[in-house]
Motif scaffolding. Structure first.
Motif, mmCIF file in Angstrom:
data_model
loop_
_atom_site.group_PDB
_atom_site.id
_atom_site.type_symbol
_atom_site.label_atom_id
_atom_site.label_comp_id
_atom_site.label_asym_id
_atom_site.label_seq_id
_atom_site.Cartn_x
_atom_site.Cartn_y
_atom_site.Cartn_z
ATOM 1 N N PRO A 19 -70.716 40.498 -24.111
ATOM 2 C CA PRO A 19 -70.422 39.062 -24.193
ATOM 3 C C PRO A 19 -71.340 38.325 -25.163
ATOM 4 C CG PRO A 19 -70.460 39.800 -21.909
ATOM 5 C CD PRO A 19 -70.991 40.933 -22.737
ATOM 6 N N TYR A 20 -70.831 37.207 -25.670
ATOM 7 C CA TYR A 20 -71.582 36.292 -26.530
ATOM 8 C C TYR A 20 -72.634 35.592 -25.673
ATOM 9 C CZ TYR A 20 -72.086 32.942 -30.412
ATOM 10 O OH TYR A 20 -72.547 32.188 -31.469
ATOM 11 N N GLN A 21 -73.888 35.538 -26.169
ATOM 12 C CA GLN A 21 -74.979 34.988 -25.354
ATOM 13 C C GLN A 21 -75.666 33.787 -25.980
ATOM 14 O OE1 GLN A 21 -77.215 38.761 -24.801
ATOM 15 N NE2 GLN A 21 -76.877 38.484 -22.616
ATOM 16 N N PHE A 22 -75.135 33.279 -27.077
ATOM 17 C CA PHE A 22 -75.734 32.115 -27.714
ATOM 18 C C PHE A 22 -74.982 30.857 -27.293
ATOM 19 C CE2 PHE A 22 -76.579 35.381 -31.213
ATOM 20 C CZ PHE A 22 -77.806 35.725 -30.668
ATOM 21 N N PRO A 23 -75.554 29.669 -27.514
ATOM 22 C CA PRO A 23 -74.825 28.441 -27.184
ATOM 23 C C PRO A 23 -73.471 28.407 -27.877
ATOM 24 C CG PRO A 23 -77.112 27.945 -27.715
ATOM 25 C CD PRO A 23 -76.917 29.393 -28.033
ATOM 26 N N ALA A 24 -72.471 27.925 -27.175
ATOM 27 C CA ALA A 24 -71.093 27.985 -27.662
ATOM 28 C C ALA A 24 -70.756 26.876 -28.643
ATOM 29 C CB ALA A 24 -70.131 27.937 -26.477
ATOM 30 N N SER A 25 -71.558 25.827 -28.701
ATOM 31 C CA SER A 25 -71.256 24.698 -29.579
ATOM 32 C C SER A 25 -72.547 24.050 -30.043
ATOM 33 C CB SER A 25 -70.398 23.663 -28.850
ATOM 34 O OG SER A 25 -71.162 23.024 -27.835
#
Length: 444
Positions: A385-391
């Motif tokens: 999964p992506y683990q950085f802030p989404a926006s």
């Protein structure tokens, strides 16, 4: 008493001095003055808001600024004295440090932010070592921002096509340009090392010799300007955008980092028997824990986030692994004494002072708080999964709420940086893109 700066200038018959400092975006601000005026008063003054411009030339909301608009006192760092090798007349350049009228450092100046972090390491008897790798694209001249970028024409008269990773002939297409880049860097004492062709069309990478982070940040700051100037003289552009072309990979500033004990010079990441030390794993734990909170320093623009997507040769999470290029934090093969961690998250569009300060701050917090890291990733981290802030909003909210990073980087600096980025992102979202006109104008 002899002044070494003035003696250096006299020996080289310098006629002008570029007095520069990096702002929040890493743009060179300052003044160009005659050498005689510089000799009469080596202090310079600029308003603090010179540091606080967005990349569009705007400013944070007024309530964040000192409404009296005070001047900073700027003092040159003699260690940064260099020639400007592309100048027509003999010209020197000096990087200046920022102080208030009472002698206190300006806490929002990027160079001072990095110095603050390095001072915390020094208090522990530690000295971080860093080596950046700079990826960038060569593109054909493009004065119209509405026109997509394209590769330049090389010596064969053709534009590059396909994938040319590590191709020597692809680099040789632009030999005259790279000869100038190496000559300009040599004249300035910039410690560049390896040159390779990266994955993208006319995407290059130049690596730096490892060393002191402040010196390396100064070198990267000057290197970006040097490469752009050299490219202009060969009728092309060099861009350090993180994602300049939609069909090509993004460009990163990978940062190899380790920490040495000042008294002994030994690498703190390695035990006497050659095995990884607890400090090594704690540094990784700090990166994994705090880097997502500091993402605006590693991905400072909307364009930066375009690079950090799955299967684009850029990481999407905070996994780490041995010689694994799909993770955020790679541990390259090396001898025990050269054990290091490569932070692969930062785009090449970062302010080098702030990106280096932030990555070192994460590692410092991990070491002093003894934060455990995960097990090393031994497979493809792009599947996770992506683990950085989404926006952009999420990223700024996480940074603003990070008391840990604020304690290392400085609360006023963090608040000012967040306010500046909020202004910048708001400006971006006012713009209607060609994609929106193309697909929404008559279809919805």
């Amino acid at each position: 008493m002899a002044n070494p700066i003035l003696e250096w200038m006299r020996d080289r018959r310098i006629t002008e001095v570029e007095c520069i400092l990096p702002d929040m975006a890493g743009v060179a601000r300052g003044k160009i003055i005659p050498k005689e005026k510089f000799a009469s008063d080596q202090e310079m003054r600029l308003p603090e808001v010179a540091l606080l411009q967005t990349v569009t030339g705007d400013y944070p909301d007024a309530h964040m600024l000192d409404l009296t608009d005070p001047d900073m006192v700027l003092r040159p760092d003699p260690a940064t004295l260099r020639v400007v090798p592309w100048a027509t007349d003999p010209t020197a350049q000096l990087i200046f440090d920022c102080f208030r009228s009472d002698g206190q450092v300006v806490d929002v100046a990027p160079r001072n932010v990095l110095k603050r972090v390095l001072a915390l390491y020094a208090e522990q008897g530690w000295a971080p070592v860093l080596a950046p790798e700079m990826e960038f694209y060569l593109v054909a001249p493009n004065p119209d921002p509405d026109v997509p970028l394209a590769p330049p024409i090389g010596r064969t008269g053709r534009t590059e096509f396909g994938r040319r990773s590590y191709a020597i002939d692809a680099v040789n297409e632009f030999d005259p340009l790279f000869e100038d880049i190496y000559d300009y860097c040599d004249a300035q004492g910039l410690g560049i090392d390896t040159l390779i062709h990266e994955i993208g069309a006319c995407q290059m990478e130049i690596n730096f010799v490892h060393g002191d982070p402040l010196d390396l940040a100064d070198q990267v700051f000057l290197f970006k300007r040097t490469v752009r100037e050299a490219a202009f003289r060969h009728q092309m552009y060099a861009t350090f955008m993180a994602k300049p072309m939609e069909s090509e990979p993004g460009s990163a500033m990978h940062m190899h980092q380790s920490v040495r004990e000042v008294k002994t010079g030994r690498n703190l990441f390695t035990l006497p028997d050659g095995k990884p030390s607890p400090a090594f794993f704690h540094y990784l734990g700090g990166l994994q824990t705090f880097l997502p909170q500091g993402m605006p320093f590693f991905a400072p623009y909307v364009n930066s986030l375009r690079r950090l997507s799955r299967y684009t040769a850029a990481p999407i999470n905070v996994q780490w692994g041995y010689d694994n290029r799909t993770v955020g934090f790679r541990v390259p093969h090396s001898s025990p004494e050269n054990r290091r961690i490569e932070n692969r998250v930062a785009g090449v569009d970062v302010n080098p002072y702030l990106a280096m300060a932030a990555t070192l701050a994460c590692g410092y917090l991990g070491m002093v708080r003894r934060i455990d890291c995960t097990e090393p990733m031994q497979s493809n981290a792009y599947e996770l999964p992506y683990q950085f802030p989404a926006s952009t909003d999420d990223a700024l909210e996480m940074l603003s709420g990070s008391e840990a990073l604020a304690s290392v980087l400085g609360r006023r600096f963090v608040d000012m940086y967040v306010a500046l980025k909020q202004k910048e992102f708001a400006e971006y979202f006012r713009v209607i893109s060609p994609w929106e006109r193309k697909f929404l104008l008559l279809h919805v």
